[in-house]
Structure formats: structure tokens, C-alpha cells
Design a protein around this motif. Sequence first.
Motif, PDB file in Angstrom:
ATOM      1  N   ASP A   5       1.089  -1.221  -0.001  1.00 13.18           N
ATOM      2  CA  ASP A   5       0.333  -0.337  -0.524  1.00 13.18           C
ATOM      3  C   ASP A   5       0.369   1.213   0.255  1.00 13.18           C
ATOM      4  O   ASP A   5       0.185   2.214  -0.452  1.00 13.18           O
ATOM      5  CB  ASP A   5      -0.919   0.196   1.702  1.00 13.18           C
ATOM      6  CG  ASP A   5      -2.117  -1.030   1.627  1.00 13.18           C
ATOM      7  OD1 ASP A   5      -1.840  -1.225   0.148  1.00 13.18           O
ATOM      8  OD2 ASP A   5      -2.681  -1.341   1.945  1.00 13.18           O
ATOM      9  N   ALA A   9       1.177   3.674  -2.814  1.00 12.90           N
ATOM     10  CA  ALA A   9       0.876   6.123  -2.383  1.00 12.90           C
ATOM     11  C   ALA A   9       1.784   6.399  -2.894  1.00 12.90           C
ATOM     12  O   ALA A   9       1.413   7.168  -3.908  1.00 12.90           O
ATOM     13  CB  ALA A   9       0.613   5.723  -1.055  1.00 12.90           C
ATOM     14  N   LEU A  12       1.140   7.090  -7.411  1.00 16.62           N
ATOM     15  CA  LEU A  12       0.648   7.447  -7.194  1.00 16.62           C
ATOM     16  C   LEU A  12       1.506   9.307  -6.730  1.00 16.62           C
ATOM     17  O   LEU A  12       1.103  10.327  -7.409  1.00 16.62           O
ATOM     18  CB  LEU A  12      -1.038   7.422  -6.248  1.00 16.62           C
ATOM     19  CG  LEU A  12      -1.777   6.194  -6.457  1.00 16.62           C
ATOM     20  CD1 LEU A  12      -2.666   6.041  -5.786  1.00 16.62           C
ATOM     21  CD2 LEU A  12      -1.968   5.472  -7.815  1.00 16.62           C
ATOM     22  N   GLU A  54       0.540   5.394 -18.423  1.00 12.20           N
ATOM     23  CA  GLU A  54       0.153   3.880 -18.984  1.00 12.20           C
ATOM     24  C   GLU A  54       0.787   2.759 -18.589  1.00 12.20           C
ATOM     25  O   GLU A  54       0.311   1.682 -17.900  1.00 12.20           O
ATOM     26  CB  GLU A  54       0.917   3.727 -20.419  1.00 12.20           C
ATOM     27  CG  GLU A  54       0.832   4.556 -21.597  1.00 12.20           C
ATOM     28  CD  GLU A  54       1.581   5.281 -23.024  1.00 12.20           C
ATOM     29  OE1 GLU A  54       2.283   4.895 -23.023  1.00 12.20           O
ATOM     30  OE2 GLU A  54       1.151   6.586 -23.044  1.00 12.20           O
ATOM     31  N   VAL A  57      -0.864   2.081 -14.859  1.00 11.30           N
ATOM     32  CA  VAL A  57      -1.883   1.473 -14.928  1.00 11.30           C
ATOM     33  C   VAL A  57      -1.998  -0.157 -15.036  1.00 11.30           C
ATOM     34  O   VAL A  57      -2.520  -1.094 -14.540  1.00 11.30           O
ATOM     35  CB  VAL A  57      -2.745   2.240 -16.128  1.00 11.30           C
ATOM     36  CG1 VAL A  57      -4.505   1.118 -16.368  1.00 11.30           C
ATOM     37  CG2 VAL A  57      -3.505   3.831 -15.683  1.00 11.30           C
ATOM     38  N   ALA A  58      -0.923  -0.406 -15.507  1.00 14.64           N
ATOM     39  CA  ALA A  58      -0.486  -1.853 -15.572  1.00 14.64           C
ATOM     40  C   ALA A  58       0.219  -2.435 -14.675  1.00 14.64           C
ATOM     41  O   ALA A  58      -0.077  -3.315 -13.604  1.00 14.64           O
ATOM     42  CB  ALA A  58       0.642  -2.207 -16.406  1.00 14.64           C
ATOM     43  N   PRO A  61      -1.973  -3.236 -10.683  1.00 19.02           N
ATOM     44  CA  PRO A  61      -2.952  -4.510 -10.291  1.00 19.02           C
ATOM     45  C   PRO A  61      -1.438  -5.101 -10.396  1.00 19.02           C
ATOM     46  O   PRO A  61      -1.676  -5.841  -9.404  1.00 19.02           O
ATOM     47  CB  PRO A  61      -3.598  -4.281 -11.353  1.00 19.02           C
ATOM     48  CG  PRO A  61      -3.458  -2.674 -11.746  1.00 19.02           C
ATOM     49  CD  PRO A  61      -2.040  -2.194 -11.594  1.00 19.02           C
ATOM     50  N   TYR A  64      -0.400  -5.722  -6.641  1.00 18.30           N
ATOM     51  CA  TYR A  64      -0.855  -6.339  -5.538  1.00 18.30           C
ATOM     52  C   TYR A  64      -1.508  -8.380  -6.146  1.00 18.30           C
ATOM     53  O   TYR A  64      -1.742  -8.764  -5.156  1.00 18.30           O
ATOM     54  CB  TYR A  64      -2.223  -6.098  -5.387  1.00 18.30           C
ATOM     55  CG  TYR A  64      -2.059  -4.569  -4.934  1.00 18.30           C
ATOM     56  CD1 TYR A  64      -2.634  -4.531  -3.411  1.00 18.30           C
ATOM     57  CD2 TYR A  64      -2.357  -3.414  -5.478  1.00 18.30           C
ATOM     58  CE1 TYR A  64      -3.350  -2.881  -2.588  1.00 18.30           C
ATOM     59  CE2 TYR A  64      -2.801  -2.187  -4.217  1.00 18.30           C
ATOM     60  CZ  TYR A  64      -2.561  -2.121  -3.439  1.00 18.30           C
ATOM     61  OH  TYR A  64      -2.207  -1.069  -2.657  1.00 18.30           O
ATOM     62  N   LEU A  65      -1.533  -8.456  -7.646  1.00 16.17           N
ATOM     63  CA  LEU A  65      -1.771  -9.600  -7.757  1.00 16.17           C
ATOM     64  C   LEU A  65      -0.249 -10.452  -7.319  1.00 16.17           C
ATOM     65  O   LEU A  65      -0.477 -11.714  -6.647  1.00 16.17           O
ATOM     66  CB  LEU A  65      -1.870 -10.074  -9.702  1.00 16.17           C
ATOM     67  CG  LEU A  65      -2.561  -8.931  -9.662  1.00 16.17           C
ATOM     68  CD1 LEU A  65      -3.004  -9.522 -11.335  1.00 16.17           C
ATOM     69  CD2 LEU A  65      -3.786 -10.287  -9.466  1.00 16.17           C
ATOM     70  N   HIS A  68      -0.582 -10.593  -3.310  1.00 13.47           N
ATOM     71  CA  HIS A  68      -1.002 -11.518  -3.151  1.00 13.47           C
ATOM     72  C   HIS A  68      -1.040 -13.025  -3.067  1.00 13.47           C
ATOM     73  O   HIS A  68      -1.375 -14.314  -2.081  1.00 13.47           O
ATOM     74  CB  HIS A  68      -2.286 -11.711  -3.790  1.00 13.47           C
ATOM     75  CG  HIS A  68      -3.892 -12.674  -3.414  1.00 13.47           C
ATOM     76  ND1 HIS A  68      -4.851 -12.222  -2.253  1.00 13.47           N
ATOM     77  CD2 HIS A  68      -3.929 -13.427  -4.194  1.00 13.47           C
ATOM     78  CE1 HIS A  68      -5.005 -13.369  -2.239  1.00 13.47           C
ATOM     79  NE2 HIS A  68      -5.147 -14.136  -3.557  1.00 13.47           N
ATOM     80  N   TYR A  69      -0.075 -13.211  -4.372  1.00  8.67           N
ATOM     81  CA  TYR A  69       0.086 -14.782  -4.737  1.00  8.67           C
ATOM     82  C   TYR A  69       1.063 -15.566  -4.449  1.00  8.67           C
ATOM     83  O   TYR A  69       1.568 -16.258  -4.033  1.00  8.67           O
ATOM     84  CB  TYR A  69      -0.100 -15.054  -6.134  1.00  8.67           C
ATOM     85  CG  TYR A  69      -1.163 -14.788  -6.902  1.00  8.67           C
ATOM     86  CD1 TYR A  69      -2.464 -16.204  -6.097  1.00  8.67           C
ATOM     87  CD2 TYR A  69      -2.498 -13.808  -7.209  1.00  8.67           C
ATOM     88  CE1 TYR A  69      -4.108 -16.561  -6.653  1.00  8.67           C
ATOM     89  CE2 TYR A  69      -3.742 -14.130  -7.756  1.00  8.67           C
ATOM     90  CZ  TYR A  69      -4.304 -15.379  -7.337  1.00  8.67           C
ATOM     91  OH  TYR A  69      -5.367 -15.267  -7.712  1.00  8.67           O
ATOM     92  N   VAL A 112       6.216  -5.731 -15.997  1.00  2.95           N
ATOM     93  CA  VAL A 112       6.281  -7.400 -16.592  1.00  2.95           C
ATOM     94  C   VAL A 112       6.432  -8.222 -15.555  1.00  2.95           C
ATOM     95  O   VAL A 112       5.717  -9.416 -14.985  1.00  2.95           O
ATOM     96  CB  VAL A 112       7.096  -7.260 -17.752  1.00  2.95           C
ATOM     97  CG1 VAL A 112       7.092  -8.164 -17.935  1.00  2.95           C
ATOM     98  CG2 VAL A 112       6.835  -6.122 -18.500  1.00  2.95           C
ATOM     99  N   ILE A 115       2.899  -8.727 -13.247  1.00  5.14           N
ATOM    100  CA  ILE A 115       2.264  -8.959 -13.232  1.00  5.14           C
ATOM    101  C   ILE A 115       2.046 -10.481 -13.908  1.00  5.14           C
ATOM    102  O   ILE A 115       1.692 -11.406 -13.859  1.00  5.14           O
ATOM    103  CB  ILE A 115       1.833  -8.153 -15.159  1.00  5.14           C
ATOM    104  CG1 ILE A 115       1.396  -7.090 -15.236  1.00  5.14           C
ATOM    105  CG2 ILE A 115      -0.062  -8.416 -15.677  1.00  5.14           C
ATOM    106  CD1 ILE A 115       1.361  -6.069 -15.871  1.00  5.14           C
ATOM    107  N   LEU A 119       0.143 -13.523 -12.598  1.00  4.81           N
ATOM    108  CA  LEU A 119      -0.505 -14.748 -13.926  1.00  4.81           C
ATOM    109  C   LEU A 119      -0.186 -15.899 -13.508  1.00  4.81           C
ATOM    110  O   LEU A 119      -1.020 -17.216 -13.437  1.00  4.81           O
ATOM    111  CB  LEU A 119      -0.407 -14.153 -15.426  1.00  4.81           C
ATOM    112  CG  LEU A 119      -1.001 -15.238 -16.123  1.00  4.81           C
ATOM    113  CD1 LEU A 119      -2.542 -15.313 -16.499  1.00  4.81           C
ATOM    114  CD2 LEU A 119      -0.534 -14.723 -17.642  1.00  4.81           C
ATOM    115  N   ALA A 122      -1.651 -16.970 -10.075  1.00  3.04           N
ATOM    116  CA  ALA A 122      -2.861 -17.540 -10.277  1.00  3.04           C
ATOM    117  C   ALA A 122      -3.211 -18.145 -10.592  1.00  3.04           C
ATOM    118  O   ALA A 122      -4.261 -19.784 -10.423  1.00  3.04           O
ATOM    119  CB  ALA A 122      -3.958 -16.035 -10.628  1.00  3.04           C
TER     120      ALA A 122
END
Lengths: 129, 129, 129
Positions: A5, A9, A12, A54, A57-58, A61, A64-65, A68-69, A112, A115, A119, A122
Amino acid sequence: MAYVDIVTALALLQFIVFGFRVGGARGKYGIKAPATTGNKVFERYFRVQQNTLELLVAFIPGLYLFGHYFNPLWAAAIGLIYLIGREIYAASYVKDPAKRSAGFGLSFLPAVILIAGGLIGAALRLAGH
Amino acid sequence: MAYVDIVTALALLQFIVFGFRVGGARGKYGIKAPATTGNKVFERYFRVQQNTLELLVAFIPGLYLFGHYFNPLWAAAIGLIYLIGREIYAASYVKDPAKRSAGFGLSFLPAVILIAGGLIGAALRLAGH
Amino acid sequence: MAYVDIVTALALLQFIVFGFRVGGARGKYGIKAPATTGNKVFERYFRVQQNTLELLVAFIPGLYLFGHYFNPLWAAAIGLIYLIGREIYAASYVKDPAKRSAGFGLSFLPAVILIAGGLIGAALRLAGH
């Protein structure tokens, strides 16, 4: 996830700072809204912000993915590299757009990895691992 | 939510591929950064990426809202339609911008359904259903 | 978090409406895709949408960070101010770009407060508070 988190922040806020620099360049080089062209240096500040949009935005997420995994601390550490890479990207692009590659790679690759890691994580979860 | 996470990662990777195509078109048509205009075909690749950015920002939160309030599998299935629709959009836009409507609709509608579904789901939750 | 989710969905739909207005201005002022310049009023609609994209990407994660570390109801209330601020921004920008400051501030400040609040909340959590 508090580490993740905090990196979110910071990413951002970094993006917001890039936006302020575009506003500053508007004033300095006399580019009035809604124009986004007309001065070479202004256009560099603008492209830094747009390219960061650009990637951001990728990146978020992905952060967090991966967190999380796999592991939130690793996600945050990779995220820190992104933050530093973006600063290098911004500074080098404004000086000379042809030299933006190093900073680009140093922020693009972390995104990359996050992400792709998310992937894979998950997919493994679905496969029952 | 693993299915939703996989669709998210695929949508991010698809967007990154669209970005690579913009980079490729920069080289092919000799459009040097920071310029984003100057060649018709380059501008199509660029607009495909930019329009996908705009939609992606709405799509991803919609995916999670719908998955949370209704059903993650349904969210992922609608998300798959978005992914296919964006590929059609990208291919048809680059050939002829006037023919971009079908691919646009096939990716825009899934995003709107996800967001509207999420809104309704959240409102029903508050209403005690 | 249902209140926060509702504000998120509304912010996404507001952004989609801004996109429709760009499409409408394309038709009205004869700006064919992929062009994004060529008419002053079209460019205002386009910049409203683009600037909202930039802010939305920062606003939504901020909303959830603030809601998570502080209070979802407060996050949603601050988010409502953002929504109203963006409407004022859009209306005033299209009339006269020089008068966009009030609406900008009324939507930009809520986003910054949410992000800064989320950052402080996450840091306090790590510090054991």
C-alpha cells in the motif's frame, strides 16, 4: 499488505508530481491548455507523464497480484525499483528523449515481472498448488 | 477470484503488447519521441493504445466489483469477451479507423456491464439484500 | 466498503460519459479518428477526458487505501466531492479553459487527501499503531 500500500501511494504521488511538472512547463514555455504541443521541452514533460500513466495502470494491479499470490514484501521491493526507474526515466527523457531507455527498462521490467508473477501465481492456485 | 485475477493479468499484458506495437510503429514510420503525430498509420496504433488505456482503467475495477457482488466466474467470462473485443478493435482500427465500431462495442459493453453490475450489487448490499 | 464501491462505480461511469462527449464532439466538429486536434472546442472535450483519466487512476486506489486504513464512509464522502468537482471542471473547461481551476482543485484535492491519508494510515499500521 501495508508495504504494498505504501509503494502504491508513493507511485501515485510520483505520478502527481510528474503532472505538476507538466503544469510548470505549460507556464514556462507558454503552452496554454488545451494544447499539448508547440514546444519540444514541454512535450517531453508531457510524454513523461503520459508514459507513466500508461505504465502505472499496469503496475498497480500487478503489485497487488504479485503480493497476493507470492509475497507482499517482495512485491514492495520490486515496486521500489519501479519508483527509482521512473525517476531516472523522467530525468533522462527531459534531457534527451533518445537516452530514455535505461530508466524505461528499470521501471517497465518490474511492472512486467509483477504482472507475469501474478498470472503464474493465479494459474498455480487454480491448478491446486 | 483467481479467474478474475487471470483475466486482469491478461488484459494488462494485452495493453502492454499494444504499447510495443506503438514502439514498433515509431521505428517503422520514423516518428521520434516525444512526437505522437506525423504518420497516419502510426497515429492509429497510438490511438488503439490510448483508447485501450481509457477503457482498461474502467474495466479492471468493474471486473472486481462484479466479481465481488455477483460471481467471479461470470465476471471472468465477461472479461474474456472484453479481451477478444479489444483484439478485434485493434486489428480493425489499424486497417481502417472507420471500421472500429464492432470491436469497440464488443469491449466497451462488457466494461459497462461489469461496472453497472457492480453498482447495482453494491446498492442492493446497502439496501440489505 | 459498499459505499466506496458505489463511489468508484459512479466515478467510472462519469469518466465514460466524458468519453461519450468526446465522441459527440468528434461528430459535431468533424474531427475524424485518429486525429485529436483540429478544433478548439473538440480539444477541450478531449482534454477534459484525458485529464480525468489521469486523476481517476490516482483517485480510485486512494479511495480504497483511505477506506481501508481510516473509514470507508469518510472515503466515500471525500469521493463525492471529487465527483462534483469533476463535473464543475468539465463544464468550466469546455466554456473557457482559463477558468478550469476551481473544478480542478475541488477534484484534485480530494484525490490527494485520499492518497496521503492512505499513505499515513499504512505507515502508522507498520509502526504498530
